[in-house]
Design an enzyme around this catalytic site. Structure first.
Site, PDB file in Angstrom:
ATOM      1  N   LYS A  10       0.844  -1.202   0.000  1.00  0.00           N
ATOM      2  CA  LYS A  10       0.000   0.000   0.000  1.00  0.00           C
ATOM      3  C   LYS A  10       0.868   1.236   0.000  1.00  0.00           C
ATOM      4  O   LYS A  10       2.031   1.224   0.406  1.00  0.00           O
ATOM      5  CB  LYS A  10      -0.937   0.009   1.213  1.00  0.00           C
ATOM      6  CG  LYS A  10      -0.261   0.116   2.586  1.00  0.00           C
ATOM      7  CD  LYS A  10       0.086   1.542   3.025  1.00  0.00           C
ATOM      8  CE  LYS A  10       0.843   1.556   4.349  1.00  0.00           C
ATOM      9  NZ  LYS A  10       1.455   2.862   4.664  1.00  0.00           N
ATOM     10  N   GLY A  98       7.599   1.262   4.776  1.00  0.00           N
ATOM     11  CA  GLY A  98       6.429   2.134   4.784  1.00  0.00           C
ATOM     12  C   GLY A  98       5.373   1.703   3.792  1.00  0.00           C
ATOM     13  O   GLY A  98       4.468   2.469   3.446  1.00  0.00           O
ATOM     14  N   GLY A 101       4.210  -4.155   4.034  1.00  0.00           N
ATOM     15  CA  GLY A 101       4.453  -5.516   3.567  1.00  0.00           C
ATOM     16  C   GLY A 101       4.084  -6.569   4.594  1.00  0.00           C
ATOM     17  O   GLY A 101       3.400  -7.549   4.277  1.00  0.00           O
ATOM     18  N   ASP A 136      -2.485  -1.443  10.744  1.00  0.00           N
ATOM     19  CA  ASP A 136      -2.582  -1.374   9.278  1.00  0.00           C
ATOM     20  C   ASP A 136      -3.277  -2.578   8.655  1.00  0.00           C
ATOM     21  O   ASP A 136      -3.647  -2.543   7.483  1.00  0.00           O
ATOM     22  CB  ASP A 136      -1.177  -1.286   8.650  1.00  0.00           C
ATOM     23  CG  ASP A 136      -0.620   0.126   8.661  1.00  0.00           C
ATOM     24  OD1 ASP A 136      -1.398   1.058   8.941  1.00  0.00           O
ATOM     25  OD2 ASP A 136       0.580   0.287   8.396  1.00  0.00           O
TER      26      ASP A 136
END
EC number: 2.7.1.148
Length: 291
Positions: A10, A98, A101, A136
């Site tokens: 992302k 960042g 993953g 996340d």
């Protein structure tokens, strides 16, 4: 039973931290989208009650320190699963970059385990469970483009990111997300216009998206790591329409409309930076889970 599942990276189109909460986390507003730089997970159901990880990459743990292992263990305990699993991970997403993953791998593992262990959980239930492992992961469970609020676990879906080219560059440094947030001064940084970003995505307005990018964490990471700023400046100099650090860094991405210009940016970074990728936005409909 054996299946394989995609775990896309992302990027943060915008990242805003509003204030520090009583629980120590920051209240955030993040607009994120998945991209077609992705890992691949292969899951095999085992009759034996054990979790086996095989990561095709160096420096990545294959035990309880790995978010995939934590995801499998959480489901086993929550639903009293007596079966086991062997998960092989084919890594392509840079580590500590960042780009989420590890979180994306954990999300893919949750979705894959839901299938091979026949748990029958909805995407919403998987996303809720995922918040126990990391902030996340809920976004990665859904994929596509979305607004994340709270500490990042509250997800509101948005239309898919309009088609464009994305060039990623990761310098050979690591960044500590907790350290970056700890040093962030939310009162003194320029905050992105999250509402404008959402409006632009809903209207399919690439120019509006480019103009609305922003990341409050850049103020900290760029000061600590001047090479990150040099990458961003180089992207813009070679013709990127927007360039921004993703997450707490150190990866920087460029947004570009045309292939020819994207290729120029890509070529301008090769040799300047060790890891450079040229990708496209990725939507949940592209998720090919294969049995």
């Amino acid at each position: 039973m054996k299946i394989s599942i995609t775990a896309p990276a992302k990027i943060n189109l915008s990242l805003d931290a509003l204030y520090k909460r009583d629980d120590g986390y920051h209240e955030v507003e993040m607009v994120m989208t998945t991209i077609d730089l992705a890992d691949r997970l292969y899951l095999e159901r085992l009759d034996e009650d054990k979790i086996v990880l095989d990561v095709k990459a160096h420096f990545i743990p294959e035990d309880r320190r790995n978010l995939i292992y934590q995801a499998a263990l959480l489901l086993k305990k929550r639903f009293d699963v007596k079966m086991g699993v062997r998960i092989t991970i084919d890594k392509h997403i840079p580590v500590s970059a960042g780009l989420a993953g590890g979180s994306s791998d954990a999300a893919a593992a949750l979705k894959g385990l839901n299938i091979i262990w026949e748990l029958g959980l909805s995407i919403e239930e998987l996303a809720e469970i995922s918040s126990e492992i990391g902030s996340d992961i809920a976004f990665c469970v859904y994929g596509g483009t979305a607004l994340a609020t709270g500490r990042g676990e509250k997800i509101s879906a948005l239309p898919n990111m309009p088609g464009c080219w994305i060039v990623l560059a990761k310098p050979s440094i690591s960044v500590s997300t907790p350290t970056i947030y700890k040093e962030l001064q939310v009162e003194s940084v320029e905050h992105p216009d999250t509402k404008k970003m959402i409006e632009s995505i809903k209207n399919g307005d690439l120019d509006g998206i480019f103009a609305s990018t922003g990341n409050v964490l850049e103020s900290v990471t760029l000061e600590k790591n001047p090479q990150v700023k040099r990458i961003k400046d180089r992207m813009l100099a070679f013709g990127a329409e927007a360039a921004l650090m993703s997450g707490s860094g150190p990866t920087v991405f460029a947004l570009i409309k045309q292939y020819s210009r994207a290729k120029r940016v890509y070529n301008g970074l090769r040799g300047f930076c060790e890891e450079v990728y040229m990708v496209r936005p990725w939507s949940e409909g592209e998720n090919d889970t294969n049995k």
